[in-house]
Scaffold this motif. Structure first.
Motif, PDB file in Angstrom:
ATOM      1  N   CYS A 287      44.414  40.417  39.709  1.00  0.00           N
ATOM      2  CA  CYS A 287      42.967  40.204  39.581  1.00  0.00           C
ATOM      3  C   CYS A 287      42.323  41.568  39.364  1.00  0.00           C
ATOM      4  O   CYS A 287      42.320  42.415  40.265  1.00  0.00           O
ATOM      5  CB  CYS A 287      42.408  39.531  40.826  1.00  0.00           C
ATOM      6  SG  CYS A 287      40.626  39.217  40.698  1.00  0.00           S
TER       7      CYS A 287
ATOM      8  N   GLY B 161      33.050  32.753  44.751  1.00  0.00           N
ATOM      9  CA  GLY B 161      34.125  33.644  44.339  1.00  0.00           C
ATOM     10  C   GLY B 161      35.446  33.272  44.991  1.00  0.00           C
ATOM     11  O   GLY B 161      36.493  33.206  44.334  1.00  0.00           O
TER      12      GLY B 161
ATOM     13  N   GLY C 175      35.990  40.745  39.815  1.00  0.00           N
ATOM     14  CA  GLY C 175      35.301  39.475  39.992  1.00  0.00           C
ATOM     15  C   GLY C 175      33.835  39.715  40.275  1.00  0.00           C
ATOM     16  O   GLY C 175      33.428  40.829  40.629  1.00  0.00           O
TER      17      GLY C 175
ATOM     18  N   ILE D 274      41.605  38.325  35.080  1.00  0.00           N
ATOM     19  CA  ILE D 274      42.974  38.552  35.536  1.00  0.00           C
ATOM     20  C   ILE D 274      43.839  39.031  34.372  1.00  0.00           C
ATOM     21  O   ILE D 274      43.520  38.804  33.203  1.00  0.00           O
ATOM     22  CB  ILE D 274      43.594  37.289  36.167  1.00  0.00           C
ATOM     23  CG1 ILE D 274      43.643  36.142  35.151  1.00  0.00           C
ATOM     24  CG2 ILE D 274      42.819  36.871  37.410  1.00  0.00           C
ATOM     25  CD1 ILE D 274      44.375  34.902  35.663  1.00  0.00           C
TER      26      ILE D 274
ATOM     27  N   PHE E 169      39.101  31.679  43.511  1.00  0.00           N
ATOM     28  CA  PHE E 169      40.459  32.141  43.798  1.00  0.00           C
ATOM     29  C   PHE E 169      41.379  30.952  44.095  1.00  0.00           C
ATOM     30  O   PHE E 169      42.527  30.918  43.643  1.00  0.00           O
ATOM     31  CB  PHE E 169      40.473  33.114  44.983  1.00  0.00           C
ATOM     32  CG  PHE E 169      40.170  34.529  44.600  1.00  0.00           C
ATOM     33  CD1 PHE E 169      40.983  35.204  43.697  1.00  0.00           C
ATOM     34  CD2 PHE E 169      39.079  35.189  45.135  1.00  0.00           C
ATOM     35  CE1 PHE E 169      40.706  36.511  43.328  1.00  0.00           C
ATOM     36  CE2 PHE E 169      38.794  36.491  44.772  1.00  0.00           C
ATOM     37  CZ  PHE E 169      39.609  37.164  43.866  1.00  0.00           C
TER      38      PHE E 169
ATOM     39  N   SER F  65      35.991  35.738  37.245  1.00  0.00           N
ATOM     40  CA  SER F  65      37.110  36.637  37.547  1.00  0.00           C
ATOM     41  C   SER F  65      37.811  37.004  36.258  1.00  0.00           C
ATOM     42  O   SER F  65      37.877  36.201  35.318  1.00  0.00           O
ATOM     43  CB  SER F  65      38.110  35.981  38.503  1.00  0.00           C
ATOM     44  OG  SER F  65      37.639  36.016  39.830  1.00  0.00           O
TER      45      SER F  65
ATOM     46  N   LYS G 201      27.697  42.157  37.625  1.00  0.00           N
ATOM     47  CA  LYS G 201      28.204  43.274  38.423  1.00  0.00           C
ATOM     48  C   LYS G 201      27.194  44.401  38.491  1.00  0.00           C
ATOM     49  O   LYS G 201      27.048  45.069  39.517  1.00  0.00           O
ATOM     50  CB  LYS G 201      29.524  43.786  37.836  1.00  0.00           C
ATOM     51  CG  LYS G 201      30.419  44.473  38.853  1.00  0.00           C
ATOM     52  CD  LYS G 201      30.872  43.503  39.931  1.00  0.00           C
ATOM     53  CE  LYS G 201      31.832  44.150  40.919  1.00  0.00           C
ATOM     54  NZ  LYS G 201      32.231  43.218  41.986  1.00  0.00           N
TER      55      LYS G 201
ATOM     56  N   LYS H 240      40.335  39.594  50.653  1.00  0.00           N
ATOM     57  CA  LYS H 240      41.710  39.932  50.256  1.00  0.00           C
ATOM     58  C   LYS H 240      42.659  39.770  51.440  1.00  0.00           C
ATOM     59  O   LYS H 240      43.751  39.198  51.303  1.00  0.00           O
ATOM     60  CB  LYS H 240      41.775  41.359  49.718  1.00  0.00           C
ATOM     61  CG  LYS H 240      41.042  41.570  48.411  1.00  0.00           C
ATOM     62  CD  LYS H 240      41.193  43.005  47.919  1.00  0.00           C
ATOM     63  CE  LYS H 240      40.417  43.234  46.632  1.00  0.00           C
ATOM     64  NZ  LYS H 240      40.575  44.614  46.129  1.00  0.00           N
TER      65      LYS H 240
ATOM     66  N   PHE I  97      29.934  39.047  33.045  1.00  0.00           N
ATOM     67  CA  PHE I  97      30.442  39.803  34.194  1.00  0.00           C
ATOM     68  C   PHE I  97      29.729  41.152  34.302  1.00  0.00           C
ATOM     69  O   PHE I  97      29.304  41.555  35.398  1.00  0.00           O
ATOM     70  CB  PHE I  97      31.949  40.023  34.075  1.00  0.00           C
ATOM     71  CG  PHE I  97      32.447  41.114  34.970  1.00  0.00           C
ATOM     72  CD1 PHE I  97      32.621  40.898  36.330  1.00  0.00           C
ATOM     73  CD2 PHE I  97      32.716  42.381  34.463  1.00  0.00           C
ATOM     74  CE1 PHE I  97      33.053  41.918  37.178  1.00  0.00           C
ATOM     75  CE2 PHE I  97      33.161  43.403  35.293  1.00  0.00           C
ATOM     76  CZ  PHE I  97      33.321  43.170  36.650  1.00  0.00           C
TER      77      PHE I  97
END
Length: 411
Positions: A310, A326, A313, A301, A330, A299, A244, A355, A240
């Motif tokens: 969450c 992604g 992600g 959580i 979800f 992700s 990112k 979202k 991640f």
């Protein structure tokens, strides 16, 4: 006789209303008396408060981000000075506010522990104090907080607080506040996944899921994995960080996960488990076929009670990005949480299209801005002005997009 029949219920109603008013006045009086007796102590270490801290955090409505183990993971990584506030009414603990001191431009700012990486903050409040805290005198509470923090901090800045959370009013709601520029987005989980989807555009969402599934199967299929081994969880977290970092670089934005302390903190959360509750759990969408083993989306959580958040992600921009991996992840996560005692899936802070497409509930957040010293008055006024400016910009999509482009160019 007709007049008599009307008079009797009216008298009964008046008596009931009077009784309710008397109860309300007694509650307000009890809260005022409690505030008058309220003593706030300051602690520079967590350990003396552990027993009562863990007792208060059993409350389902208290945030995971104020739990003892979450705060311990942060304090272990960052080692900032602590100024934990405990409120007591007589022999009873009324609340604990886990606060640390952050130095910024010569000012000492008292903030929630780990505030830079928390999605919701509630503090820790006893059931008895929470029940009547809506009548709490904010002015008197502010005076006691200032007294407790005098000489220790210049500004008390408690961010990302919902004034009301799941029908409970926050005890801090009467303090000086400014609305935060960020809102949070939640999806209530109902009895079945089908019922949960009915809160959304279920037909459109199912169609999109089928299209994504077919595209992923066409390139060899996928696995939605939640590794049990701690070592694999840590490996996914490192993946991640890499994904990112590349994403932030492409947008010209600073990498908020780049420092060693933040990485150590998040790695510490992976090993934080207590029954169904966990500090951080990594979940991955792995591809098969020609991309065997490659991770398309990740992700992280957290869970406390019936609330799942969450935290973050990421997707591999070079791998199946046109399939929205992604968002597909979800779907996998949310569907799998049904029947496991989860009532709310929280997408966290920040207004993003995905979202809004998933979350029918939008929660406003606020910041407590309470100056402690003279320089704190200036700092508080500056925070209010900057925050209100951000709220103004974010409420105007064209202006917000322009600001984002400028930020990306400046880097």
């Amino acid at each position: 006789m007709q007049t008599q029949r009307h008079d009797i219920p009216e008298q009964s109603f008046n008596a009931a209303a009077q009784a309710e008013a008397d109860i309300s006045r007694l509650r307000q009086l009890s809260v005022k008396l409690a505030v008058a007796e309220l003593e706030i102590e300051l602690f520079d270490a967590m350990e003396p408060l552990e027993a009562e801290w863990r007792m208060l955090e059993r409350d389902n409505l208290s945030s995971l981000h104020q739990s003892y183990d979450w705060c311990t993971a942060w304090v272990t990584a960052f080692r900032r000075p602590l100024a934990i506030l405990r409120g007591r009414c007589g022999a009873d603990t009324a609340f604990i506010l886990p606060v640390e001191i952050v130095s910024s431009h010569g000012m000492r700012i008292a903030k929630f522990i780990g505030a830079d990486h928390s999605n919701i903050n509630t503090g820790l409040v006893s059931d008895a104090f929470a029940e009547d805290s809506g009548s709490l005198d904010g002015h008197h509470l502010a005076i006691r907080l200032r007294t407790a923090l005098a000489g220790k901090a210049d500004l008390l800045l408690l961010q990302n607080i919902p004034l009301e959370w799941r029908s409970r009013r926050n005890m801090l709601a009467g303090l000086p506040m400014v609305q935060n520029q960020n809102h949070a987005y939640q999806l209530p989980l109902l009895d079945t996944f089908d019922k949960t989807l009915q809160q959304l555009n279920a037909k459109s969402r199912r169609k999109k899921f089928r299209v994504q599934s077919r595209r992923l199967e066409a390139i060899g299929g996928f696995d939605d994995t939640v590794p049990e081994a701690s070592s694999e969880q840590h490996e996914l977290l490192d993946t991640f960080f890499r994904l990112k970092s590349a994403r932030f670089a492409s947008l010209g934005l600073p990498d908020v996960f780049s420092d060693t302390q933040t990485k150590a903190f998040l790695h510490g959360l992976i090993d934080m488990r207590n029954g169904d509750n966990f500090g951080l759990q990594m979940r991955a969408l792995r591809l098969k076929g020609d991309y065997e083993g490659r991770i398309a989306a990740l992700s992280g959580i957290s869970r406390k009670g019936d609330h799942v958040i969450c935290q973050f992600g990421a997707i591999d921009e070079d791998l199946a990005a046109d399939m929205s991996p992604g968002e597909f992840l979800f779907w996998q996560m949310i569907s799998s949480l049904h029947g496991k005692g989860v009532a709310l899936f929280d997408f966290g802070l920040g207004d993003q299209t995905y979202k809004r497409s998933w979350a029918p509930v939008e929660t406003d957040h606020y910041d407590v801005v309470l100056p402690i010293s003279g320089i704190g008055i200036v700092a508080g006024a500056l925070h209010r002005a900057i925050t209100r400016g951000k709220v103004f910009i974010k409420a105007r999509p064209g202006l917000y997009k322009f600001a984002q482009n400028i930020r990306a160019k400046v880097g």
